[in-house]
Enzyme design. Structure first.
Site, PDB file in Angstrom:
ATOM      1  N   ASP A 148     -17.689  26.430  39.911  1.00  0.00           N
ATOM      2  CA  ASP A 148     -18.088  25.022  39.877  1.00  0.00           C
ATOM      3  C   ASP A 148     -18.286  24.457  41.291  1.00  0.00           C
ATOM      4  O   ASP A 148     -18.095  25.155  42.292  1.00  0.00           O
ATOM      5  CB  ASP A 148     -16.996  24.253  39.094  1.00  0.00           C
ATOM      6  CG  ASP A 148     -17.555  23.126  38.252  1.00  0.00           C
ATOM      7  OD1 ASP A 148     -18.647  22.617  38.579  1.00  0.00           O
ATOM      8  OD2 ASP A 148     -16.890  22.733  37.280  1.00  0.00           O
ATOM      9  N   ASP A 203     -23.815  17.818  33.563  1.00  0.00           N
ATOM     10  CA  ASP A 203     -23.109  18.217  32.331  1.00  0.00           C
ATOM     11  C   ASP A 203     -23.773  17.676  31.078  1.00  0.00           C
ATOM     12  O   ASP A 203     -24.273  16.555  31.049  1.00  0.00           O
ATOM     13  CB  ASP A 203     -21.666  17.701  32.361  1.00  0.00           C
ATOM     14  CG  ASP A 203     -20.789  18.538  33.270  1.00  0.00           C
ATOM     15  OD1 ASP A 203     -21.304  19.490  33.892  1.00  0.00           O
ATOM     16  OD2 ASP A 203     -19.592  18.238  33.342  1.00  0.00           O
TER      17      ASP A 203
END
Ligand code: GLA
Length: 410
Positions: A148, A203
């Site tokens: 990430d 996201d």
């Protein structure tokens, strides 16, 4: 320490051999399940083992959903030497016991970290510990790393992801590298050969088109409805292919949208050769959700060996979109997506719907070639061909999906 040093050297020797296998890990887009969309930080070895058992019992592993990916929230502290530990309360038996369990079930195991100081959930990130963490994941038996991009401040993304790529290669275990930098530095332009896939957008949320805003500790985070993601990911098709996939994020099928929306979401992910990473609670799943995620023929479109990301041919004013994906042996997937708020009846007039795809060098030819048309969401549909126009009724936010196969000797 001696043992660790020995393993480090052994790992380095193996690196070259394993590096050759890397592209094989991603010959087709990855498939599996991830804890994040449904369970977020509420993970532990019990829920993950139960999910693994369910994946086997429901036949999901046989369908290709082989990765069980632990997302954020598994971490404990680093030890005195800087080695990361699993949260001892969530994972009392440790990670190796868990990956052994997953492997014994025919699954592969995925783990999560972050290129910054901390993960997005404020757990220890890998910055400054890249080789140590890659070594740890390999020694625990992990097969997949999602990496990430939170708390990276002014780190250079190319440097950070290439560093972890090198660390994984050095650690000596084939580990699928799933880059999650949300498309900010256009990884599609530089990351083939670094990541096996890269997130192309922010996201996903379990919504159709709305954006959902979360506020946490003064920071704002926006999650995107799946059609917004489709629009961002579709233009990137030239960059995707075997070994390097655009990743428009994990699936939200079964997480609260309507059945039509779930079907459209799944279908468009298949049309875009996207990773199919389930994100719902497999222990509590409706029959409709199960039917969507286990549709073999839709999955075959996603997993087609040519690995060509499909494209939107046209977007009509009424809200219908026509999507095409070239498949092996001269086949095509054709999807009609009703993006509008109302049901639409239409007639598919094949001869007016020829496409020329300069990227793949493929074209349809409905004048000269007749195709068998298989309706992939309606097994009861009568077999038809492209010789005749096809009448369809498509509910709002839903799709029809066909596989076209050239008819021999018609
Ligand atoms: C980021 C990622 C998500 C998820 C969370 C975990 O937002 O993009 O997919 O991994 O972090 O905190």
């Amino acid at each position: 320490m001696k043992k660790i040093l020995f393993s480090f050297i052994a790992a380095a020797i193996c690196t070259a051999a394993f590096a050759q296998n890397e592209s094989k890990l991603a010959a087709t887009p990855q498939m599996g399940w991830s804890s994040w969309n449904k369970f977020a930080f509420n993970i532990n070895e019990k829920v993950l083992k139960e999910t693994a058992d369910k994946m086997v019992e429901l036949g999901l592993v046989d369908l290709g959903y082989v990765y069980l990916n632990i997302d954020d929230g598994w971490h404990g502290e680093r030890d005195e030497q800087g080695f990361i530990q699993a949260d001892p309360e969530k994972f009392p038996k440790g990670m190796k016991e868990l990956t052994d369990y997953l492997h014994s079930k025919g699954l592969k195991a995925g783990i999560y970290s972050d290129a910054g100081r901390m993960t997005c959930g404020c757990k220890a990130g890998s910055q400054g510990h890249e080789y140590q963490d890659a070594y740890t994941y390999a020694s625990w038996g992990f097969d997949y790393l999602k990496y990430d991009w939170c708390f990276t401040e002014n780190v250079n993304p190319q440097g950070a992801y290439k560093l972890m790529r090198a660390a994984l290669d050095w650690a000596g275990r084939p580990i699928f590298f799933s880059m999650c930098e949300w498309g900010q530095s256009k990884p599609w332009e530089w990351a083939a050969g670094v990541g096996d896939s890269w997130r192309s957008t922010g996201d996903i949320a379990n919504t159709y088109a709305d954006q959902v805003h979360y506020k946490d500790d003064g920071t704002t985070w926006t999650s995107l409805g799946f059609v917004t993601i489709v629009d961002l990911n579709e233009p990137l098709r030239a960059y995707a292919g075997p070994g390097h996939w655009n990743d428009p994020d994990m699936l939200e099928v079964g997480n609260g949208m309507t059945v039509s929306e779930d079907r459209a979401h799944f279908t468009l992910w298949c049309m875009m050769a996207a990773p199919l990473i389930l994100g719902n609670d497999l222990m509590n799943m409706s029959d409709e959700t199960m039917a969507i995620i286990t549709n073999r023929e839709a999955i075959a479109i996603d997993q087609d060996p040519l690995g060509i990301q499909g494209f939107r041919k046209e977007k009509n004013p009424d809200g219908l979109e026509y999507w095409y994906k070239p498949l092996e042996n001269g086949d095509w997937a054709v999807c009609v997506f009703n993006r509008s708020e109302k049901e639409i009846s239409t007639v598919i007039d094949w001869k007016s719907l020829d496409v020329v795809d300069s990227l793949s060098g493929r074209a349809t030819n409905f004048d000269d070639i007749q195709y068998n048309v298989k309706d992939l969401w309606n097994a009861a549909a009568k077999p038809v061909t492209t010789k005749k126009n096809l009448k369809v009724v498509i509910p709002s936010h839903d799709v029809v999906l066909y596989r076209l196969t050239p008819k021999v000797n018609y």
